[in-house]
Design a protein around this motif. Structure first.
Motif, PDB file in Angstrom:
ATOM      1  N   VAL A  72      42.698 -21.526  -0.554  1.00 27.71           N
ATOM      2  CA  VAL A  72      41.246 -21.608  -0.682  1.00 27.71           C
ATOM      3  C   VAL A  72      40.683 -22.189   0.610  1.00 27.71           C
ATOM      4  N   ASP A  73      39.377 -22.061   0.788  1.00 25.97           N
ATOM      5  CA  ASP A  73      38.748 -22.700   1.941  1.00 25.97           C
ATOM      6  C   ASP A  73      38.445 -24.160   1.583  1.00 25.97           C
ATOM      7  N   PRO A  74      37.943 -24.980   2.522  1.00 27.52           N
ATOM      8  CA  PRO A  74      37.800 -26.412   2.273  1.00 27.52           C
ATOM      9  C   PRO A  74      36.902 -26.797   1.103  1.00 27.52           C
ATOM     10  N   ASP A  75      35.920 -25.943   0.734  1.00 27.33           N
ATOM     11  CA  ASP A  75      35.037 -26.314  -0.380  1.00 27.33           C
ATOM     12  C   ASP A  75      35.317 -25.512  -1.644  1.00 27.33           C
ATOM     13  N   VAL A  76      36.365 -24.683  -1.623  1.00 29.38           N
ATOM     14  CA  VAL A  76      36.942 -24.068  -2.826  1.00 29.38           C
ATOM     15  C   VAL A  76      36.008 -23.035  -3.473  1.00 29.38           C
ATOM     16  N   ASP A  77      35.233 -22.321  -2.666  1.00 27.18           N
ATOM     17  CA  ASP A  77      34.469 -21.203  -3.244  1.00 27.18           C
ATOM     18  C   ASP A  77      35.011 -19.851  -2.779  1.00 27.18           C
ATOM     19  N   ARG A  78      35.994 -19.858  -1.897  1.00 30.90           N
ATOM     20  CA  ARG A  78      36.671 -18.630  -1.479  1.00 30.90           C
ATOM     21  C   ARG A  78      38.142 -18.710  -1.867  1.00 30.90           C
ATOM     22  N   LEU A  79      38.676 -17.580  -2.332  1.00 27.85           N
ATOM     23  CA  LEU A  79      40.023 -17.558  -2.899  1.00 27.85           C
ATOM     24  C   LEU A  79      40.806 -16.370  -2.366  1.00 27.85           C
ATOM     25  N   ALA A  80      42.028 -16.631  -1.926  1.00 24.18           N
ATOM     26  CA  ALA A  80      42.900 -15.554  -1.461  1.00 24.18           C
ATOM     27  C   ALA A  80      44.299 -15.761  -2.034  1.00 24.18           C
ATOM     28  N   PHE A  81      44.956 -14.647  -2.331  1.00 20.34           N
ATOM     29  CA  PHE A  81      46.314 -14.674  -2.871  1.00 20.34           C
ATOM     30  C   PHE A  81      47.291 -14.067  -1.876  1.00 20.34           C
ATOM     31  N   MET A  82      48.548 -14.459  -2.040  1.00 18.76           N
ATOM     32  CA  MET A  82      49.631 -13.902  -1.235  1.00 18.76           C
ATOM     33  C   MET A  82      50.709 -13.396  -2.192  1.00 18.76           C
ATOM     34  N   THR A  83      51.251 -12.232  -1.918  1.00 13.71           N
ATOM     35  CA  THR A  83      52.264 -11.661  -2.802  1.00 13.71           C
ATOM     36  C   THR A  83      53.578 -12.434  -2.696  1.00 13.71           C
ATOM     37  N   GLU A  84      54.493 -12.123  -3.619  1.00 17.77           N
ATOM     38  CA  GLU A  84      55.809 -12.764  -3.600  1.00 17.77           C
ATOM     39  C   GLU A  84      56.597 -12.416  -2.353  1.00 17.77           C
ATOM     40  N   GLU A  85      56.163 -11.385  -1.624  1.00 16.76           N
ATOM     41  CA  GLU A  85      56.829 -10.979  -0.389  1.00 16.76           C
ATOM     42  C   GLU A  85      56.248 -11.675   0.844  1.00 16.76           C
ATOM     43  N   GLY A  86      55.262 -12.551   0.630  1.00 15.23           N
ATOM     44  CA  GLY A  86      54.642 -13.239   1.750  1.00 15.23           C
ATOM     45  C   GLY A  86      53.587 -12.415   2.460  1.00 15.23           C
ATOM     46  N   GLU A  87      53.095 -11.365   1.792  1.00 17.32           N
ATOM     47  CA  GLU A  87      52.044 -10.515   2.356  1.00 17.32           C
ATOM     48  C   GLU A  87      50.712 -10.836   1.684  1.00 17.32           C
ATOM     49  N   MET A  88      49.625 -10.711   2.429  1.00 20.69           N
ATOM     50  CA  MET A  88      48.314 -10.984   1.864  1.00 20.69           C
ATOM     51  C   MET A  88      47.968  -9.968   0.783  1.00 20.69           C
ATOM     52  N   PHE A  89      47.483 -10.454  -0.345  1.00 19.31           N
ATOM     53  CA  PHE A  89      46.953  -9.584  -1.391  1.00 19.31           C
ATOM     54  C   PHE A  89      45.663  -8.931  -0.890  1.00 19.31           C
ATOM     55  N   GLY A  90      44.975  -9.647  -0.004  1.00 24.67           N
ATOM     56  CA  GLY A  90      43.733  -9.157   0.587  1.00 24.67           C
ATOM     57  C   GLY A  90      42.537  -9.850  -0.028  1.00 24.67           C
ATOM     58  N   GLU A  91      41.765 -10.572   0.788  1.00 25.50           N
ATOM     59  CA  GLU A  91      40.586 -11.271   0.264  1.00 25.50           C
ATOM     60  C   GLU A  91      39.653 -10.318  -0.473  1.00 25.50           C
ATOM     61  N   LEU A 110      26.927  -5.495   0.470  1.00 26.29           N
ATOM     62  CA  LEU A 110      27.092  -4.201   1.131  1.00 26.29           C
ATOM     63  C   LEU A 110      28.333  -4.124   2.008  1.00 26.29           C
ATOM     64  N   SER A 111      28.821  -5.270   2.465  1.00 26.33           N
ATOM     65  CA  SER A 111      29.972  -5.269   3.372  1.00 26.33           C
ATOM     66  C   SER A 111      31.299  -5.446   2.647  1.00 26.33           C
ATOM     67  N   SER A 112      31.281  -5.370   1.326  1.00 24.11           N
ATOM     68  CA  SER A 112      32.502  -5.553   0.546  1.00 24.11           C
ATOM     69  C   SER A 112      33.168  -4.207   0.245  1.00 24.11           C
ATOM     70  N   SER A 113      34.430  -4.266  -0.152  1.00 23.38           N
ATOM     71  CA  SER A 113      35.240  -3.071  -0.324  1.00 23.38           C
ATOM     72  C   SER A 113      34.723  -2.125  -1.400  1.00 23.38           C
ATOM     73  N   ARG A 114      34.873  -0.824  -1.136  1.00 23.76           N
ATOM     74  CA  ARG A 114      34.547   0.222  -2.098  1.00 23.76           C
ATOM     75  C   ARG A 114      35.500   0.176  -3.304  1.00 23.76           C
ATOM     76  N   ALA A 115      36.604  -0.514  -3.166  1.00 20.88           N
ATOM     77  CA  ALA A 115      37.572  -0.584  -4.272  1.00 20.88           C
ATOM     78  C   ALA A 115      36.943  -1.166  -5.529  1.00 20.88           C
ATOM     79  N   GLY A 158      33.231  -9.987  -0.866  1.00 20.20           N
ATOM     80  CA  GLY A 158      34.545  -9.549  -0.424  1.00 20.20           C
ATOM     81  C   GLY A 158      35.327 -10.589   0.346  1.00 20.20           C
ATOM     82  N   ASN A 159      34.723 -11.762   0.560  1.00 17.27           N
ATOM     83  CA  ASN A 159      35.452 -12.835   1.244  1.00 17.27           C
ATOM     84  C   ASN A 159      36.243 -13.699   0.270  1.00 17.27           C
ATOM     85  N   GLY A 160      36.462 -13.191  -0.944  1.00 14.08           N
ATOM     86  CA  GLY A 160      37.223 -13.959  -1.925  1.00 14.08           C
ATOM     87  C   GLY A 160      36.362 -14.813  -2.826  1.00 14.08           C
ATOM     88  N   GLY A 161      35.073 -14.504  -2.903  1.00 17.83           N
ATOM     89  CA  GLY A 161      34.154 -15.274  -3.727  1.00 17.83           C
ATOM     90  C   GLY A 161      33.926 -14.607  -5.076  1.00 17.83           C
TER      91      GLY A 161
END
Length: 464
Positions: A249-268, A291-296, A333-336
């Motif tokens: 997480v970032d210092p104020d805990v409003d952004r969240l990112a995961f990492m896979t078991e392989e040590g690869e980014m899940f992607g913010e 508007l700048s977040s993923s189409r996924a 899309g920054n993990g918020g």
């Protein structure tokens, strides 16, 4: 050294000259302006304001300045001490307060700090409210109260624990199912308050926690923005401990990112996609991101029978769009992650509870979960313009050129092509146009960005 004033608060580097950096004088001036606004907005001569801070080195100093300035303006303070942005947001409504201030520069390095301002709903101020505070600060148009009318300070030290308990009380948190999974997770708390909050939540969910940089000293061990290039230690620790995944997480805990078991980014960008997948699987509805977040997110939303909506960049814009469209989940899309049934603010703890619950249903590794979502790649570049260049006219010209395409102009210009998109928006602080693209491959995303850089530069040349 920098001082950036915006409708959401002020942000700057510590030290240096007043008016050019976040100095004690600047902190006092803006706190005074906020206090005047909160008194007018609430109609109270002695409103209540919740204050919390992340663990950065200047936090205690800035909090003392801001807090005592508000006391001098006649405000009563609820002092949460070390806290998180979403914790303060939740505390504003829980304490029936009239507003709140979070002292954090979010993902910025340790030299930075900021005052992030909240209304009585625990939400960020809108443009009109924020501008009023900026104008008041610039004019130094405020008066302090007499000695008999000074505000008071009430200290509450357990609000992070209360925040954790609220996450456990959400019906979407599958507590027993999570406990049964016996997860092992590495947490990079970047030596801020995420190092308190995230392990506390995980342990109550029966997760074995490997703590990495979870001591809230404010000495960030790496650039605190949760991006791949800053998280080599987390990747190594996930693999070393054979963990199921990693969390940062970032210092104020409003952004969240995961990492896979392989040590690869899940992607913010995919934090919100996964959380939306979980929520939409239990409650049909709409989603919102900027508007700048993923189409996924659009793809996953439509797969669940919902409708996706895009908002202008900025949390306050996303929140308003979510309310307008009655979205069941949204964010950036920054993990918020923003989940209205909890509160209208980005909250990493909400996202963690959702992600763990999703894994109990999918019964797959984190890398497999990531592979199950649509594959998109992003490119983020910029066009440097000469000072004085008519940026708005350049943007209008590009919009006219592509008028026959699927166009969105609520925040710069976004062009949606069948398999890719480009979003161009001007910076509010420097003479540049930011260009975000997304496509099915990194080469395509970079090529699309380069194409529009060339087109914008050609249009700009005509104005030279």
């Amino acid at each position: 050294m920098t001082l950036i004033k915006s409708i959401s608060g002020i942000r700057g580097t510590i030290g240096g000259e007043p008016g050019e950096n976040l100095t004690p004088l600047d902190a006092v001036k803006f706190a005074s302006a906020y206090a005047k606004w909160i008194k007018e907005a609430s109609g109270k001569s002695a409103p209540t304001v919740v204050i919390g801070r992340d663990a950065r080195l200047s936090g205690a100093m800035i909090q003392a300045l801001v807090q005592n300035t508000l006391v001098g303006m006649g405000c009563h303070i609820v002092d949460l001490g070390l806290s998180t942005t979403p914790t303060v947001e939740l505390a504003v409504t829980a304490e029936n307060a009239d507003g709140g201030i979070i002292l954090t520069a979010s993902h910025n390095p340790k030299e930075w700090n900021a005052l992030k301002l909240l209304n009585n709903k625990g939400e960020f101020l809108d443009g009109v409210e924020g501008q009023k505070i900026l104008d008041t600060a610039a004019a130094e148009d405020f008066n302090y109260v007499q000695v008999d009318d000074l505000g008071t300070v009430k200290v509450i030290t357990d609000y992070i624990d209360r925040h954790v308990d609220l996450m456990l009380e959400m019906p979407i948190t599958k507590i027993e199912a999570i406990k049964a999974m016996n997860f092992k997770v590495v947490v990079d708390g970047v030596n801020s308050t995420g190092g308190i909050a995230v392990p506390a939540l995980l342990k109550k969910l029966g997760v074995e926690v490997v703590e990495l940089y979870c001591d809230p000293t404010g000495h960030f061990p790496h650039n605190p923005e949760p991006l791949k290039e800053h998280l080599g230690d987390l990747a190594a620790a996930v693999q070393e401990h054979k963990a199921d995944f990693g969390i940062t997480v970032d210092p104020d805990v409003d952004r969240l990112a995961f990492m896979t078991e392989e040590g690869e980014m899940f992607g913010e960008e995919y934090t919100l996609v996964a959380c939306a997948d979980y929520i939409l699987g239990h409650k049909k509805g709409n989603t919102v991101s900027n508007l700048s977040s993923s189409r996924a997110l659009r793809d996953v939303t439509e797969a669940h029978g919902g409708t996706y909506y895009a908002a202008a960049v900025g949390e306050v814009n996303v929140v308003q769009k979510m309310k307008d469209m009655n979205a069941v989940i949204g964010g950036e899309g920054n993990g918020g992650i923003i989940y209205p049934e909890s509160h209208y603010g980005r909250d990493a703890l909400v996202g963690i509870a959702m992600f763990l619950s999703l894994l109990t249903e999918k019964k797959m590794k984190v890398s497999e979960l990531r592979a199950s979502y649509p594959e998109y790649y992003m490119s983020k570049k910029k066009v440097q313009l000469t000072k004085g260049m008519p940026v708005d006219d350049i943007m209008k010209d590009i919009a006219t050129k592509y008028a026959s395409e699927e166009l969105t102009t609520i925040d710069g210009v976004k062009i949606d092509f069948p398999s890719q998109w480009v979003h161009m928006r001007k910076s509010n602080t420097e003479p540049i146009i930011r260009i975000y693209t997304e496509a099915p491959s990194q080469n395509d995303a970079d090529a699309l960005a380069d194409r529009f850089i060339a087109e914008l530069e050609a249009i700009a040349q005509a104005y030279a």
